[in-house]
Structures are given as structure tokens and as C-alpha cells.
Design a protein around this motif. Structure first.
Motif, PDB file in Angstrom:
ATOM      1  N   UNK A 159       0.833  -1.205   0.000  1.00 40.32           N
ATOM      2  CA  UNK A 159       0.000   0.000   0.000  1.00 40.32           C
ATOM      3  C   UNK A 159       0.861   1.245   0.000  1.00 40.32           C
ATOM      4  N   UNK A 160       0.435   2.265  -0.747  1.00 38.32           N
ATOM      5  CA  UNK A 160       1.261   3.474  -0.832  1.00 38.32           C
ATOM      6  C   UNK A 160       0.736   4.635   0.006  1.00 38.32           C
ATOM      7  N   UNK A 161       1.692   5.441   0.483  1.00 37.25           N
ATOM      8  CA  UNK A 161       1.391   6.808   0.861  1.00 37.25           C
ATOM      9  C   UNK A 161       1.874   7.653  -0.323  1.00 37.25           C
ATOM     10  N   UNK A 162       1.070   8.608  -0.753  1.00 41.55           N
ATOM     11  CA  UNK A 162       1.412   9.417  -1.915  1.00 41.55           C
ATOM     12  C   UNK A 162       1.396  10.893  -1.542  1.00 41.55           C
ATOM     13  N   UNK A 163       2.324  11.639  -2.076  1.00 35.94           N
ATOM     14  CA  UNK A 163       2.508  13.037  -1.700  1.00 35.94           C
ATOM     15  C   UNK A 163       2.790  13.885  -2.940  1.00 35.94           C
ATOM     16  N   UNK A 196      -3.419   9.014   2.076  1.00 33.59           N
ATOM     17  CA  UNK A 196      -3.050   7.931   2.993  1.00 33.59           C
ATOM     18  C   UNK A 196      -4.018   6.777   2.808  1.00 33.59           C
ATOM     19  N   UNK A 197      -5.282   7.070   2.995  1.00 32.35           N
ATOM     20  CA  UNK A 197      -6.325   6.076   2.817  1.00 32.35           C
ATOM     21  C   UNK A 197      -7.648   6.826   2.760  1.00 32.35           C
ATOM     22  N   UNK A 198      -8.712   6.156   2.381  1.00 31.95           N
ATOM     23  CA  UNK A 198     -10.007   6.812   2.377  1.00 31.95           C
ATOM     24  C   UNK A 198     -10.367   7.384   1.026  1.00 31.95           C
ATOM     25  N   UNK A 255      -5.856   6.885  -8.019  1.00 40.09           N
ATOM     26  CA  UNK A 255      -6.486   5.869  -8.849  1.00 40.09           C
ATOM     27  C   UNK A 255      -5.683   4.586  -8.723  1.00 40.09           C
ATOM     28  N   UNK A 256      -6.211   3.670  -7.945  1.00 38.44           N
ATOM     29  CA  UNK A 256      -5.449   2.453  -7.651  1.00 38.44           C
ATOM     30  C   UNK A 256      -5.275   1.576  -8.885  1.00 38.44           C
ATOM     31  N   UNK A 257      -6.305   1.473  -9.705  1.00 44.44           N
ATOM     32  CA  UNK A 257      -6.213   0.591 -10.868  1.00 44.44           C
ATOM     33  C   UNK A 257      -5.211   1.100 -11.891  1.00 44.44           C
TER      34      UNK A 257
END
Lengths: 114, 113
Positions: free
Chosen positions: B30-34, B51-53, B68-70
Motif C-alpha cells: 500500500x502506498x502513501x502518496x505526496x 493515505x487512505x479513504x 487511482x489504484x487501478x
């Protein structure tokens, strides 16, 4: 609140001279600390990181070294500078517990080796 | 291993128009993205993070980004660009449990009056 101090802002050094850049963090304890270099091509290259006093991990073997003599102090050094060491050096920290917290950056040091 | 790609070295947009700065990432978990912004001869400043949500996150100065996870993307957007938005923008990823954020090469945003 937390703050990060990095100095000096600019530095011009001759080839073969030593280097010492200092970074300190205030308002937090046990931070993760990082040194990055940003060359003219603008990408950030991770040089060193530290998760605790005396613990240094090197990402790129080179002419530089790092030390963490105190919890909130991170020093970047060189015994003999090379022309290729020129660049913009950035110190950063993240909370020691990790998680989704962003990195906080110092204002950077512009190093020119002549 | 984690990595980030910013496919555009430079993005040009007229003031008042919407802007998009692209970012794709790769992580094992799982990623944290900034997103960060950098003005000349300055350190990076944090803009926003995922973070999530909710997939749409809002940040400073009217910027937002969509996770966009996909498509493994996290594009930065703003509905109406300002000349003062001209700067260098960095996307970064940190995998859960990792100490090290990985940064993209940066995208220079130029907003024309």
C-alpha cells in the motif's frame, strides 16, 4: 511547532577542500533524517538517511559521509570535494513513528565547487 | 521496491485554465502518496497527501489530487491556474512500513499570463 534549520544557504568551495553541512530539527524527538542532492537535472537523489543516533544508511557510494551525533542533528561531510559534488543539498525529516506523515525540508544549501 | 514516474518535464498552461500534472507510481504494498512544490533555490513544500479513504484529496493553494489504484496514478490538479503557481512539482511515494520516500524527477509548471 517543528522547524528544521539548514546552513549555510550558499557555499563556494575549492576542489579538494573539506565540507561540513549541518541540519538541525526542533520541536520533535527521534526523527528520521535525510540528506538529498538535487543536481541541475532537478531530480532528488537520496544520499543518506538515519533512523536514530549513530545509525546512518548510505544510498549511493561516493565522496560524502554523514553523521548523526545528536538526536536532532544531521551532518553531511566530505574530506576532499570534487567538482561533481556541486549541487543543491536538502535536509529533510519525518516523524520517527513513520505512518503517512509528509517529509519536512530545510531551505537547502547551494554548493558550488570551483 | 517503490518508484515514481512524472512523465512530463514541463507543463504549460494559460492563467485561468485548469492544470494537471501527472504522476504514476509502483509499490509492492500500500502506498502513501505526496505532492510537493519547490520554488527556485528553496526547499520542497508539502501540498497534499493520500493515505487512505477518499480518492480525491484536497490540499494547499487550491490544489487537489486523485488517487487511482487501478491505474496506479496520483495526478495533481487545479481548476484555475495562477501565474504564481509556476514552480517545480514533485510527486513522492512511500510504501507502508518504509522509512524512505521516493521522489519523481519533477515537473516544471509554467503558467502564462
Amino acid at each position: 511547532s517543528q522547524t528544521i534549520h539548514q546552513w549555510p544557504a550558499t557555499l563556494v568551495q575549492p576542489v579538494g577542500s573539506p565540507l561540513s553541512l549541518e541540519c538541525t530539527v526542533e520541536g520533535t524527538s527521534n526523527p528520521n533524517l535525510y540528506w538529498y542532492r538535487q543536481a541541475a537535472g532537478r531530480g532528488l537523489q537520496l544520499l543518506f538517511y538515519s533512523v536514530g543516533i549513530g545509525q546512518i544508511s548510505s544510498e549511493v557510494p561516493q565522496n560524502l559521509s554523514a553523521s548523526r551525533p545528536q538526536d536532532r542533528q544531521f551532518i553531511l561531510s566530505s574530506k576532499k570535494l570534487l567538482l561533481s559534488d556541486s549541487g543543491f543539498y536538502l535536509c529533510a525529516w519525518t516523524p520517527g513513528q513513520g505512518g503517512g506523515t509528509e517529509a519536512f525540508f530545510g531551505q537547502g544549501t547551494r554548493l558550488t565547487v570551483v | 521496491a517503490q518508484s515514481v514516474a512524472q512523465p512530463e518535464d514541463q507543463v504549460n498552461v494559460a492563467e485561468g485554465n485548469p492544470l494537471t500534472v501527472k504522476c504514476t507510481y509502483s509499490v509492492s504494498g500500500n502506498p502513501y502518496l505526496f505532492w510537493y512544490v519547490q520554488y527556485p533555490n528553496r526547499g520542497l513544500q508539502f501540498l497534499l497527501k493520500y493515505i487512505t479513504g477518499d480518492n480525491l484529496v484536497k490540499g494547499s493553494y487550491g490544489f487537489e489530487a486523485e488517487f487511482n489504484k487501478s491505474q496506479t496514478s496520483f495526478h495533481l490538479k487545479k481548476p484555475s491556474a495562477l501565474v504564481s503557481d509556476s514552480a517545480l512539482y514533485f510527486c513522492a511515494v512511500r510504501e507502508w512500513g518504509s522509512y524512505i520516500p521516493t521522489f519523481g524527477r519533477g515537473t516544471s509548471l509554467i503558467v502564462h499570463p
